[in-house]
Design a protein around this motif. Structure first.
Motif, PDB file in Angstrom:
ATOM      1  N   SER A  99       0.814  -1.208   0.000  1.00 41.38           N
ATOM      2  CA  SER A  99       0.000   0.000   0.000  1.00 41.38           C
ATOM      3  C   SER A  99       0.851   1.263   0.000  1.00 41.38           C
ATOM      4  O   SER A  99       0.335   2.367   0.121  1.00 41.38           O
ATOM      5  CB  SER A  99      -0.928   0.013   1.224  1.00 41.38           C
ATOM      6  OG  SER A  99      -0.176  -0.058   2.423  1.00 41.38           O
ATOM      7  N   GLY A 100       2.160   1.098  -0.112  1.00 37.97           N
ATOM      8  CA  GLY A 100       3.077   2.229  -0.114  1.00 37.97           C
ATOM      9  C   GLY A 100       3.860   2.296  -1.407  1.00 37.97           C
ATOM     10  O   GLY A 100       3.412   1.857  -2.462  1.00 37.97           O
ATOM     11  N   SER A 101       5.058   2.847  -1.330  1.00 30.13           N
ATOM     12  CA  SER A 101       5.897   3.005  -2.512  1.00 30.13           C
ATOM     13  C   SER A 101       7.315   2.574  -2.185  1.00 30.13           C
ATOM     14  O   SER A 101       7.649   2.282  -1.041  1.00 30.13           O
ATOM     15  CB  SER A 101       5.885   4.461  -2.991  1.00 30.13           C
ATOM     16  OG  SER A 101       6.320   5.333  -1.951  1.00 30.13           O
ATOM     17  N   CYS A 102       8.150   2.548  -3.209  1.00 32.88           N
ATOM     18  CA  CYS A 102       9.525   2.065  -3.049  1.00 32.88           C
ATOM     19  C   CYS A 102      10.509   3.025  -3.713  1.00 32.88           C
ATOM     20  O   CYS A 102      10.178   3.721  -4.677  1.00 32.88           O
ATOM     21  CB  CYS A 102       9.704   0.684  -3.691  1.00 32.88           C
ATOM     22  SG  CYS A 102       8.728  -0.637  -2.977  1.00 32.88           S
ATOM     23  N   THR A 103      11.728   3.016  -3.193  1.00 28.90           N
ATOM     24  CA  THR A 103      12.882   3.565  -3.898  1.00 28.90           C
ATOM     25  C   THR A 103      13.824   2.396  -4.123  1.00 28.90           C
ATOM     26  O   THR A 103      14.312   1.796  -3.161  1.00 28.90           O
ATOM     27  CB  THR A 103      13.585   4.662  -3.090  1.00 28.90           C
ATOM     28  OG1 THR A 103      12.668   5.734  -2.838  1.00 28.90           O
ATOM     29  CG2 THR A 103      14.782   5.205  -3.853  1.00 28.90           C
ATOM     30  N   VAL A 104      14.033   2.037  -5.364  1.00 28.91           N
ATOM     31  CA  VAL A 104      14.826   0.865  -5.730  1.00 28.91           C
ATOM     32  C   VAL A 104      16.152   1.350  -6.300  1.00 28.91           C
ATOM     33  O   VAL A 104      16.175   2.127  -7.258  1.00 28.91           O
ATOM     34  CB  VAL A 104      14.069   0.005  -6.765  1.00 28.91           C
ATOM     35  CG1 VAL A 104      14.845  -1.266  -7.088  1.00 28.91           C
ATOM     36  CG2 VAL A 104      12.670  -0.345  -6.254  1.00 28.91           C
ATOM     37  N   LEU A 105      17.250   0.893  -5.713  1.00 24.72           N
ATOM     38  CA  LEU A 105      18.577   1.375  -6.093  1.00 24.72           C
ATOM     39  C   LEU A 105      19.459   0.203  -6.502  1.00 24.72           C
ATOM     40  O   LEU A 105      19.419  -0.861  -5.864  1.00 24.72           O
ATOM     41  CB  LEU A 105      19.228   2.104  -4.906  1.00 24.72           C
ATOM     42  CG  LEU A 105      18.374   3.156  -4.192  1.00 24.72           C
ATOM     43  CD1 LEU A 105      19.023   3.568  -2.889  1.00 24.72           C
ATOM     44  CD2 LEU A 105      18.148   4.366  -5.092  1.00 24.72           C
ATOM     45  N   GLY A 106      20.255   0.394  -7.524  1.00 25.55           N
ATOM     46  CA  GLY A 106      21.162  -0.682  -7.902  1.00 25.55           C
ATOM     47  C   GLY A 106      21.880  -0.409  -9.207  1.00 25.55           C
ATOM     48  O   GLY A 106      21.763   0.651  -9.819  1.00 25.55           O
ATOM     49  N   ASP A 107      22.623  -1.416  -9.622  1.00 25.81           N
ATOM     50  CA  ASP A 107      23.417  -1.358 -10.848  1.00 25.81           C
ATOM     51  C   ASP A 107      23.507  -2.782 -11.376  1.00 25.81           C
ATOM     52  O   ASP A 107      24.092  -3.651 -10.728  1.00 25.81           O
ATOM     53  CB  ASP A 107      24.814  -0.799 -10.555  1.00 25.81           C
ATOM     54  CG  ASP A 107      25.710  -0.741 -11.781  1.00 25.81           C
ATOM     55  OD1 ASP A 107      25.218  -0.992 -12.897  1.00 25.81           O
ATOM     56  OD2 ASP A 107      26.915  -0.449 -11.628  1.00 25.81           O
ATOM     57  N   VAL A 108      22.907  -3.050 -12.523  1.00 25.43           N
ATOM     58  CA  VAL A 108      22.882  -4.418 -13.037  1.00 25.43           C
ATOM     59  C   VAL A 108      24.285  -4.945 -13.301  1.00 25.43           C
ATOM     60  O   VAL A 108      24.513  -6.161 -13.289  1.00 25.43           O
ATOM     61  CB  VAL A 108      22.013  -4.528 -14.306  1.00 25.43           C
ATOM     62  CG1 VAL A 108      20.550  -4.280 -13.984  1.00 25.43           C
ATOM     63  CG2 VAL A 108      22.493  -3.583 -15.395  1.00 25.43           C
ATOM     64  N   ALA A 109      25.243  -4.054 -13.531  1.00 16.74           N
ATOM     65  CA  ALA A 109      26.623  -4.504 -13.744  1.00 16.74           C
ATOM     66  C   ALA A 109      27.248  -5.031 -12.461  1.00 16.74           C
ATOM     67  O   ALA A 109      28.265  -5.720 -12.514  1.00 16.74           O
ATOM     68  CB  ALA A 109      27.473  -3.364 -14.305  1.00 16.74           C
ATOM     69  N   GLN A 110      26.666  -4.703 -11.309  1.00 13.96           N
ATOM     70  CA  GLN A 110      27.214  -5.149 -10.032  1.00 13.96           C
ATOM     71  C   GLN A 110      26.448  -6.333  -9.453  1.00 13.96           C
ATOM     72  O   GLN A 110      26.596  -6.662  -8.277  1.00 13.96           O
ATOM     73  CB  GLN A 110      27.212  -3.991  -9.025  1.00 13.96           C
ATOM     74  CG  GLN A 110      28.066  -2.807  -9.460  1.00 13.96           C
ATOM     75  CD  GLN A 110      28.118  -1.717  -8.412  1.00 13.96           C
ATOM     76  OE1 GLN A 110      28.436  -1.966  -7.249  1.00 13.96           O
ATOM     77  NE2 GLN A 110      27.814  -0.493  -8.803  1.00 13.96           N
ATOM     78  N   GLY A 111      25.634  -6.983 -10.255  1.00  8.70           N
ATOM     79  CA  GLY A 111      24.875  -8.136  -9.778  1.00  8.70           C
ATOM     80  C   GLY A 111      25.770  -9.347  -9.557  1.00  8.70           C
ATOM     81  O   GLY A 111      26.393  -9.832 -10.498  1.00  8.70           O
ATOM     82  N   THR A 112      25.821  -9.853  -8.339  1.00  3.39           N
ATOM     83  CA  THR A 112      26.715 -10.969  -8.011  1.00  3.39           C
ATOM     84  C   THR A 112      25.979 -12.198  -7.495  1.00  3.39           C
ATOM     85  O   THR A 112      26.594 -13.250  -7.339  1.00  3.39           O
ATOM     86  CB  THR A 112      27.731 -10.531  -6.942  1.00  3.39           C
ATOM     87  OG1 THR A 112      27.044 -10.009  -5.807  1.00  3.39           O
ATOM     88  CG2 THR A 112      28.668  -9.464  -7.491  1.00  3.39           C
ATOM     89  N   SER A 113      24.692 -12.099  -7.217  1.00  2.45           N
ATOM     90  CA  SER A 113      23.958 -13.254  -6.702  1.00  2.45           C
ATOM     91  C   SER A 113      23.593 -14.192  -7.856  1.00  2.45           C
ATOM     92  O   SER A 113      23.576 -13.787  -9.022  1.00  2.45           O
ATOM     93  CB  SER A 113      22.694 -12.800  -5.984  1.00  2.45           C
ATOM     94  OG  SER A 113      21.760 -12.268  -6.909  1.00  2.45           O
ATOM     95  N   PRO A 114      23.285 -15.479  -7.555  1.00  4.85           N
ATOM     96  CA  PRO A 114      22.947 -16.419  -8.631  1.00  4.85           C
ATOM     97  C   PRO A 114      21.762 -15.988  -9.479  1.00  4.85           C
ATOM     98  O   PRO A 114      21.714 -16.254 -10.669  1.00  4.85           O
ATOM     99  CB  PRO A 114      22.640 -17.718  -7.863  1.00  4.85           C
ATOM    100  CG  PRO A 114      23.401 -17.595  -6.589  1.00  4.85           C
ATOM    101  CD  PRO A 114      23.372 -16.140  -6.243  1.00  4.85           C
ATOM    102  N   GLY A 115      20.800 -15.298  -8.876  1.00  4.01           N
ATOM    103  CA  GLY A 115      19.623 -14.860  -9.622  1.00  4.01           C
ATOM    104  C   GLY A 115      19.625 -13.381  -9.903  1.00  4.01           C
ATOM    105  O   GLY A 115      18.547 -12.777 -10.014  1.00  4.01           O
TER     106      GLY A 115
END
Length: 704
Positions: free
Chosen positions: A503-519
């Motif tokens: 019922s709220g909102s999000c601030t989503v932060l990241g960099d796809v080049a820094q993705g290190t998890s299996p998924g």
């Protein structure tokens, strides 16, 4: 004043020759004293009813509110109260309709406001410092020759290592700044050496960052940010802005910042308190979802499958396989009469509720009510008088309770997932047509552990349990959620976080080049979809303000391999000597690393030695044996700020910054995990002044 800065270099620092600096220091001192009085007034406020009044609950609420407000007004001795000033043209009209007029302090031809981290007023209620989040303060960040916003001049201040004002710089907004002249103090603040935890960027927010910081609460914003672009700072400052503009709403619903690990959260912990916000929760995904202790670690392929959104359907099927149609007639005795509901009638009630899309737990309660209603219908048809008490009595009879328990068994989310992963046949039934045989074998435990507490729960399992818990009982939400390093979230983890922001909102932060998890994600649209925010706006920050161009360009050699199609970040500054790559012999490797650390310590600020996780203990021992004062960063981030030199496992480097970074043996970092080159990209972009790469093994191919 025009472009450029003034620093009283020829006089003692406590007796500046420049009258402007004397005046500004006086205003700063007066503002600090006013803030102290504001805090004292809060602490001296009596509870509304007095301690002698019996309403202890109300008084306790008031006391807590008073303590919180006092915390918000606490002055930080090493943080300046203001960092900028605006001089407006006479007659400027603001959003609230107010208009500037003569001001005796400025010669009667402009209105003047100081911009700072919080609002400060004098005893008469007149503003001495305006909060950077106030509407009038927008001009400090966005006024330009093309859109001056009524501003005649913008002033920035320089401070020493603490909060003592030592310089100022004026920028006439209507005149374009000559190349190489304007922005000296701004550049100095951006490039200022850092030690210890992250600090706010409120004095250096850039226009493209300010647009994101001031995005309205209703909007979910996803920021794709290259290293050094300030995406984490943007997210934290957006929280501070939203708490300013929507405090009443968010104080009821709450705000939480989710980070990749406790080390990262420790690093950013001081930013919001420095901005006067002390009631924002922080959690890792493990802490947020932690219903069971994490004891195991999944192989990468297992973690990837458990994190796949298809697991939500597997869990849903398994849960809803629990209700079963009755085989016997329900007999309810009331006095001398018996009332019967036959199996086909009960099966109809069961089917009706299953089709309504209710949560599992609510459906179970509704089944008891529906059965009681059917019995009362028969009783009333026979001429008996029934009311709500009769309904409650029937619903609570032993016979009805037994029928509900048999038809709609209770479900516990932990036991459900425990039973599903520990029973290959049960898993096969639930996953038929969703997971193939190999995928089922990858996620199954092989045999069911003896108890739920002793099971080898992994971090990926927590999202499965959370999915089951929400199917059983809908969870309450938060007003706003900030999730950093979101590219490493699995779809199932995104679903769990999204439920908390339903019922709220999000601030989503990241960099796809820094993705290190299996998924790890390669597409922000998919991430927003799993969060339940498909309408979210994706913004790109590609101008790097902190990391020197030489460092960025070296690390960006990895991008064609790890993130094809992603543009290389653009660094706004170059710094001579900011990159050094040293190839050494294996026998000289340890000594070369120590020498590189010693050289880095000759400069200012923090120093991080980053290496593959398996190499950190040995390198730390070598440095400690050589007499270095060196800490080791653990999962709790305790070493940050304790020592200038910190040994950092590559897996904990994400989100951190150091003035100087020594990277030991990049090839070993790249070889340590399936997405090792992504991890290496993270490691190589942690330096904001100097990066020194020391290697005995050949560099990974893209870096050669």
């Amino acid at each position: 004043m025009s472009h450029g800065s003034v620093t009283p270099a020829d006089t003692p620092p406590d007796t500046p020759a420049d009258p402007e600096i004397r005046a500004e220091r006086a205003h700063l001192a007066a503002s600090r004293e006013a803030l102290r009085r504001m805090r004292d007034e809060v602490l001296a406020t009596e509870t509304a009813l007095g301690d002698a009044v019996a309403d202890k609950f109300t008084n306790e609420v008031l006391r807590r509110a008073r303590r919180t407000r006092a915390e918000q007004l606490a002055a930080l001795p090493d943080v300046p109260l203001f960092f900028g000033r605006l001089d407006f043209e006479p007659g400027t009209v603001f959003e609230d309709g107010a208009e500037t007029g003569p001001d005796t302090d400025t010669g009667g031809d402009a209105d003047r406001v100081h911009i700072g981290r919080r609002h400060v007023h004098d005893d008469q209620g007149r503003a001495m410092v305006l909060d950077w989040r106030a509407p009038v303060s927008v001009a400090f960040y966005r006024a330009s020759p093309a859109s001056p916003m009524g501003v005649r001049s913008r002033r920035r201040y320089g401070f020493d290592g603490g909060a003592r004002l030592t310089a100022y710089e004026d920028e006439p907004v209507a005149e374009p700044a000559p190349a190489g002249v304007a922005g000296g103090l701004l550049a100095a603040e951006i490039e200022r050496p850092r030690s210890g935890p992250m600090r706010d960027i409120v004095a250096t927010i850039q226009p493209e960052q300010d647009d994101l910081v001031r995005a309205p609460l209703e909007r979910t914003v996803c920021v794709q940010g290259a290293p050094g672009t300030g995406k984490t700072a943007v997210g934290l400052h957006r929280v501070a802005y939203l708490l300013y503009s929507e405090r009443a709403r968010l104080s009821r619903s709450g705000v939480v910042v989710i980070g990749p690990n406790r080390s990262f959260l420790s690093y950013i912990a001081n930013v919001l308190p420095a901005l006067g916000e002390v009631q924002v929760g922080q959690a890792t995904v493990e802490e947020l979802l932690g219903r069971v202790p994490v004891r195991g670690t999944d192989p990468p392929e297992t973690a990837r499958i458990k994190g796949d959104a298809r697991m939500a359907e597997v869990i849903r099927r398994d849960l809803w396989s629990l209700p079963v149609e009755p085989a016997e007639t329900l007999v309810v005795q009331r006095g001398a009469r018996r009332w019967r509901l036959y199996p086909e009638e009960l099966a109809g009630l069961l089917a009706e509720l299953r089709q309504r899309g209710v949560s599992y737990g609510a459906g179970r309660e509704m089944l008891a009510h529906r059965i009681a209603h059917e019995v009362l219908t028969r009783m009333e048809a026979a001429g008996e008088v029934c009311d709500d008490r009769t309904h409650t009595q029937v619903r609570r009879t032993r016979e009805v309770k037994a029928a509900v328990a048999a038809m709609w068994p209770k479900a516990d989310p932990v036991k459900l997932v425990w039973g599903l992963l520990g029973d290959a046949h049960r898993l096969a039934r639930a996953a038929e047509g969703v997971l193939d045989a190999d995928e089922q074998a990858a996620v199954a435990w092989g045999r069911r552990p003896r108890g739920v507490r002793s099971a080898p729960w992994s971090v990926a399992d927590l999202a499965l349990i959370d999915e089951a818990a929400d199917l059983i009982e809908r969870q309450s939400g938060l007003g706003h959620v900030v999730v950093d390093e979101a590219q490493d979230l699995s779809p199932m983890q995104c679903r769990a976080i999204g439920r908390r922001a339903g019922s709220g909102s999000c601030t989503v932060l990241g960099d796809v080049a820094q993705g290190t998890s299996p998924g790890a994600a390669s597409d922000w649209t998919a991430v927003l979809g799993h969060l339940g925010k498909p309408e979210g706006v994706v913004a790109v920050l590609e101008r790097g303000y902190r990391v020197p161009a030489q460092v960025i360009e070296f690390a960006a050699r990895l991008l064609p391999v790890i993130a094809p199609g992603l543009g290389a970040p653009v660094a706004v500054r170059r710094a001579a000597g900011s990159l050094r790559v040293s190839a050494v012999g294996a026998e000289a490797f340890a000594a070369s690393v120590a020498e590189a650390c010693a050289e880095a310590l000759d400069g200012e600020g923090s120093v991080g030695l980053i290496a593959a996780d398996g190499d950190i203990a040995g390198l730390h021992a070598e440095l400690a044996g050589a007499g270095f004062a060196v800490g080791v960063l653990g999962g709790d981030g305790a070493a940050l700020g304790a020592d200038r030199l910190v040994c950092v496992p590559a897996s904990l480097a994400k989100g951190l910054e150091f003035d100087a970074v020594v990277v030991a043996e990049p090839a070993r970092i790249a070889a340590a995990e399936p997405r090792g080159l992504h991890r290496l990209y993270v490691v190589l972009t942690r330096a904001v002044s100097v990066l020194h790469v020391v290697h005995a093994e050949p560099l990974p191919d893209p870096l050669r």
